[in-house]
Design an enzyme around this catalytic site. Sequence first.
Site, mmCIF file in Angstrom:
data_model
loop_
_atom_site.group_PDB
_atom_site.id
_atom_site.type_symbol
_atom_site.label_atom_id
_atom_site.label_comp_id
_atom_site.label_asym_id
_atom_site.label_seq_id
_atom_site.Cartn_x
_atom_site.Cartn_y
_atom_site.Cartn_z
ATOM 1 C CB CYS A 101 1.770 54.413 100.861
ATOM 2 S SG CYS A 101 1.219 56.106 101.107
ATOM 3 C CG HIS A 143 0.689 54.094 106.732
ATOM 4 N ND1 HIS A 143 1.524 53.333 105.948
ATOM 5 C CD2 HIS A 143 0.130 55.023 105.895
ATOM 6 C CE1 HIS A 143 1.485 53.801 104.696
ATOM 7 N NE2 HIS A 143 0.641 54.817 104.645
ATOM 8 C CD GLU A 144 -3.447 56.265 106.462
ATOM 9 O OE1 GLU A 144 -3.144 57.352 105.934
ATOM 10 O OE2 GLU A 144 -3.436 55.183 105.833
ATOM 11 C CG HIS A 147 0.397 59.837 105.124
ATOM 12 N ND1 HIS A 147 1.283 60.011 104.088
ATOM 13 C CD2 HIS A 147 -0.108 58.594 104.960
ATOM 14 C CE1 HIS A 147 1.304 58.911 103.327
ATOM 15 N NE2 HIS A 147 0.477 58.032 103.847
HETATM 16 ZN ZN ZN Z 1 0.132 56.162 103.109
#
Ligand code: ZN
Length: 173
Positions: A101, A143-144, A147
């Site tokens: 990341c 993953h995004e 966030h």
């Molecule tokens: Zn990330």
Amino acid sequence: MPILRQIAQLGQPVLRGVAGIIADPSDPTVQALIDDMLVTVADANGVGIAAPQLYEPLSLLIVASRPNPRYPDAPMMAPMAVINPEILWMSDEKEHGWEGCLSIPGLRGLVPRHTRIGVRFLTREGETREEEYTNFLARVFQHEIDHLHGIVFIDRVESTLDLITEKEYLRRV
Ligand code: ZN
């Protein structure tokens, strides 16, 4: 002109907040932010970036998979902006893969992710899209999208034994 933005590092509260929905993708400030994100993710050799990583708590991310020094085996695609994404469904099947990341430099973690997902989102032109993604791209999306909910990949590892340094990771691949 797009601006190369500073990337928020782990510990910054913006990475732990919930991103707000974008009401109007055509808003010039949203369009300018997308352009900034595109240059910032390319400069950092990222395959994706989420707006909170640029200190903007908005439901917006870039997926920009291409082979680069951080992810040599990433598939090639045209970078795209993803606005207000919703995961519609996820496969029961999961697979483990190494993630890093841009907000947590120097670390990699072995993270279980669903191998297939369905996602609904708006494009930067404001069009609604529903797409299915598999494997690496499904991983990048998960993953995004994490966030946007204040979640980072180290929250998803099953054991701290599944965390290794970037240097060690690059030695293994
Ligand atoms: Zn990330």
